[in-house]
Design a protein around this motif. Structure first.
Motif, PDB file in Angstrom:
ATOM      1  N   MET A   4       4.289  13.774   9.059  1.00  0.00           N
ATOM      2  CA  MET A   4       4.283  13.628   7.602  1.00  0.00           C
ATOM      3  C   MET A   4       5.706  13.702   7.061  1.00  0.00           C
ATOM      4  N   SER A   5       6.008  12.848   6.085  1.00  0.00           N
ATOM      5  CA  SER A   5       7.312  12.902   5.448  1.00  0.00           C
ATOM      6  C   SER A   5       7.219  13.789   4.210  1.00  0.00           C
ATOM      7  N   ALA A   6       8.335  13.974   3.544  1.00  0.00           N
ATOM      8  CA  ALA A   6       8.351  14.814   2.348  1.00  0.00           C
ATOM      9  C   ALA A   6       8.740  14.014   1.114  1.00  0.00           C
ATOM     10  N   ALA A   7       8.567  12.684   1.176  1.00  0.00           N
ATOM     11  CA  ALA A   7       9.012  11.841   0.074  1.00  0.00           C
ATOM     12  C   ALA A   7       8.307  12.162  -1.233  1.00  0.00           C
ATOM     13  N   LEU A   8       7.060  12.635  -1.146  1.00  0.00           N
ATOM     14  CA  LEU A   8       6.292  12.957  -2.349  1.00  0.00           C
ATOM     15  C   LEU A   8       5.838  14.410  -2.359  1.00  0.00           C
ATOM     16  N   GLN A   9       6.596  15.255  -1.689  1.00  0.00           N
ATOM     17  CA  GLN A   9       6.228  16.667  -1.602  1.00  0.00           C
ATOM     18  C   GLN A   9       6.091  17.271  -2.997  1.00  0.00           C
ATOM     19  N   ASP A  10       4.999  18.011  -3.202  1.00  0.00           N
ATOM     20  CA  ASP A  10       4.709  18.704  -4.476  1.00  0.00           C
ATOM     21  C   ASP A  10       4.354  17.757  -5.606  1.00  0.00           C
ATOM     22  N   LYS A  11       4.159  16.482  -5.326  1.00  0.00           N
ATOM     23  CA  LYS A  11       3.727  15.527  -6.345  1.00  0.00           C
ATOM     24  C   LYS A  11       2.201  15.440  -6.361  1.00  0.00           C
ATOM     25  N   VAL A  12       1.669  15.055  -7.512  1.00  0.00           N
ATOM     26  CA  VAL A  12       0.233  14.823  -7.651  1.00  0.00           C
ATOM     27  C   VAL A  12       0.033  13.356  -7.993  1.00  0.00           C
ATOM     28  N   ALA A  13      -0.755  12.673  -7.183  1.00  0.00           N
ATOM     29  CA  ALA A  13      -1.012  11.244  -7.374  1.00  0.00           C
ATOM     30  C   ALA A  13      -2.496  11.009  -7.594  1.00  0.00           C
ATOM     31  N   LEU A  14      -2.796  10.012  -8.393  1.00  0.00           N
ATOM     32  CA  LEU A  14      -4.179   9.649  -8.688  1.00  0.00           C
ATOM     33  C   LEU A  14      -4.301   8.142  -8.548  1.00  0.00           C
ATOM     34  N   VAL A  15      -5.252   7.698  -7.717  1.00  0.00           N
ATOM     35  CA  VAL A  15      -5.405   6.274  -7.402  1.00  0.00           C
ATOM     36  C   VAL A  15      -6.833   5.857  -7.702  1.00  0.00           C
ATOM     37  N   THR A  16      -7.022   4.933  -8.636  1.00  0.00           N
ATOM     38  CA  THR A  16      -8.367   4.403  -8.859  1.00  0.00           C
ATOM     39  C   THR A  16      -8.697   3.407  -7.758  1.00  0.00           C
ATOM     40  N   GLY A  17      -9.975   3.298  -7.436  1.00  0.00           N
ATOM     41  CA  GLY A  17     -10.360   2.413  -6.340  1.00  0.00           C
ATOM     42  C   GLY A  17      -9.733   2.849  -5.033  1.00  0.00           C
ATOM     43  N   GLY A  18      -9.746   4.162  -4.778  1.00  0.00           N
ATOM     44  CA  GLY A  18      -9.017   4.707  -3.636  1.00  0.00           C
ATOM     45  C   GLY A  18      -9.810   4.853  -2.355  1.00  0.00           C
ATOM     46  N   SER A  19     -11.036   4.368  -2.326  1.00  0.00           N
ATOM     47  CA  SER A  19     -11.868   4.592  -1.141  1.00  0.00           C
ATOM     48  C   SER A  19     -11.891   3.403  -0.184  1.00  0.00           C
ATOM     49  N   HIS A  20     -11.305   2.274  -0.586  1.00  0.00           N
ATOM     50  CA  HIS A  20     -11.338   1.075   0.249  1.00  0.00           C
ATOM     51  C   HIS A  20     -10.011   0.328   0.162  1.00  0.00           C
ATOM     52  N   GLY A  21      -9.744  -0.476   1.179  1.00  0.00           N
ATOM     53  CA  GLY A  21      -8.684  -1.467   1.130  1.00  0.00           C
ATOM     54  C   GLY A  21      -7.312  -0.932   0.775  1.00  0.00           C
ATOM     55  N   ILE A  22      -6.660  -1.613  -0.171  1.00  0.00           N
ATOM     56  CA  ILE A  22      -5.316  -1.220  -0.589  1.00  0.00           C
ATOM     57  C   ILE A  22      -5.314   0.194  -1.151  1.00  0.00           C
ATOM     58  N   GLY A  23      -6.344   0.537  -1.917  1.00  0.00           N
ATOM     59  CA  GLY A  23      -6.412   1.882  -2.483  1.00  0.00           C
ATOM     60  C   GLY A  23      -6.467   2.950  -1.421  1.00  0.00           C
ATOM     61  N   ARG A  24      -7.280   2.742  -0.414  1.00  0.00           N
ATOM     62  CA  ARG A  24      -7.393   3.722   0.667  1.00  0.00           C
ATOM     63  C   ARG A  24      -6.082   3.828   1.451  1.00  0.00           C
ATOM     64  N   ALA A  25      -5.481   2.696   1.766  1.00  0.00           N
ATOM     65  CA  ALA A  25      -4.198   2.737   2.465  1.00  0.00           C
ATOM     66  C   ALA A  25      -3.149   3.473   1.641  1.00  0.00           C
ATOM     67  N   THR A  26      -3.232   3.329   0.322  1.00  0.00           N
ATOM     68  CA  THR A  26      -2.267   3.982  -0.564  1.00  0.00           C
ATOM     69  C   THR A  26      -2.462   5.488  -0.603  1.00  0.00           C
ATOM     70  N   VAL A  27      -3.703   5.950  -0.758  1.00  0.00           N
ATOM     71  CA  VAL A  27      -3.912   7.402  -0.818  1.00  0.00           C
ATOM     72  C   VAL A  27      -3.569   8.049   0.511  1.00  0.00           C
ATOM     73  N   GLU A  28      -3.860   7.370   1.605  1.00  0.00           N
ATOM     74  CA  GLU A  28      -3.506   7.926   2.912  1.00  0.00           C
ATOM     75  C   GLU A  28      -1.991   7.989   3.084  1.00  0.00           C
ATOM     76  N   ARG A  29      -1.286   6.963   2.615  1.00  0.00           N
ATOM     77  CA  ARG A  29       0.170   6.983   2.689  1.00  0.00           C
ATOM     78  C   ARG A  29       0.743   8.080   1.796  1.00  0.00           C
ATOM     79  N   PHE A  30       0.240   8.194   0.569  1.00  0.00           N
ATOM     80  CA  PHE A  30       0.708   9.252  -0.327  1.00  0.00           C
ATOM     81  C   PHE A  30       0.518  10.628   0.304  1.00  0.00           C
ATOM     82  N   ALA A  31      -0.642  10.834   0.907  1.00  0.00           N
ATOM     83  CA  ALA A  31      -0.924  12.130   1.524  1.00  0.00           C
ATOM     84  C   ALA A  31       0.038  12.407   2.679  1.00  0.00           C
ATOM     85  N   ARG A  32       0.322  11.384   3.482  1.00  0.00           N
ATOM     86  CA  ARG A  32       1.287  11.564   4.577  1.00  0.00           C
ATOM     87  C   ARG A  32       2.675  11.884   4.046  1.00  0.00           C
ATOM     88  N   ASP A  33       2.975  11.370   2.851  1.00  0.00           N
ATOM     89  CA  ASP A  33       4.283  11.625   2.238  1.00  0.00           C
ATOM     90  C   ASP A  33       4.328  12.943   1.468  1.00  0.00           C
TER      91      ASP A  33
END
Length: 255
Positions: free
Chosen positions: A1-30
């Motif tokens: 995991m990186s720390a690019a978004l450490q301590d940030k809170v992100a909210l993604v609509t349509g986050g359970s599939h496709g681009i949204g899912r890839a985005t929330v997983e990337r945010f979490a890794r960051d």
């Protein structure tokens, strides 16, 4: 995991599939705490959250049907309820509008109620979710709208969808200017064809998939992670000097 978004809170609509899912997983890794917005597929949203938690990240699901009266207010009420453990103050740093309703009809075949629903989900919901969310969005935050190449490249069979995404791009420009004094960046990311669950017709038709790939300068169709990487850049401090832009994320489609 990186720390690019450490301590940030992100909210993604349509986050359970496709681009949204890839985005929330990337945010979490960051390093971000992520709210996974979804409308109907509870199983997919739960699976997305569980995968993030299993990998040591922080995530929770936010269920709200968009495109119906009162959706924006319910969205934030649900966010507060679902995220109480993770986000007790209700503040966020990153808001990604990814949820969208498709439409595959030329004007002659387009029902009025379908057009209204596309506009309600793709334009009205992001606008009023943002309006009600502005007091929650910290200065220096990020708003990222997921647009489409259909907004800038003629696609008669995607008329309603293209119109809605063009409106979202205009919203991006206006909001970037409006929120600039707060240090909040606002951008659109505009994918071409991306291999999500909505692209099953291409998986089932190799000839059609090859025809679509031939229109892409980089020689292949997009994957959700390709787009999520661009979103992650804009969400990070590295993207702090980019605002009011519609960024082509199509691999050079239709150049």
């Amino acid at each position: 995991m990186s720390a690019a978004l450490q301590d940030k809170v992100a909210l993604v609509t349509g986050g359970s599939h496709g681009i949204g899912r890839a985005t929330v997983e990337r945010f979490a890794r960051d390093g971000a705490t992520v709210g996974v917005g979804y409308g109907h597929d509870e199983e997919a949203a739960r699976d997305t959250v569980e995968r993030i938690l299993k990998d040591g990240g922080r995530a929770f699901a936010v269920r709200t049907e968009l495109g119906v009266p009162g959706d924006a207010a319910r969205f934030w009420e649900t966010f507060d309820e679902a995220g109480r453990e993770f986000v007790p103050d209700g503040k966020i740093d990153i808001l990604v509008h990814n949820a969208a309703k498709g439409s595959f009809a030329r004007l002659a075949d387009l029902p009025e109620d379908e057009f209204d629903q596309v506009i309600a989900v793709n334009v009205k919901a992001p606008l009023f979710i943002t309006k009600l969310g502005l007091p929650r969005l910290r200065d220096g935050g990020r708003i990222i709208n997921i647009s489409s190449l259909a907004a800038t490249v003629g696609s008669p069979e995607l008329l309603a969808y293209g119109v809605s995404k063009a409106a979202l791009n205009t919203f991006t420009l206006d909001l970037a200017l409006d929120l600039g004094p707060r240090g909040i960046t606002v951008n659109s990311v505009s994918p071409g064809v991306v291999m999500t669950r909505n692209s099953q017709y291409l998986r089932d038709n190799a000839e059609l998939a090859a025809q679509q790939a031939a229109r892409v300068a980089l020689g292949r169709l997009g994957e959700p992670e390709d787009v999520a990487s661009i979103i992650a850049f804009l969400a990070s401090d590295e993207g702090r000097w980019v605002t009011g832009q519609v960024i082509d994320a199509s691999g050079g489609t239709a150049l």
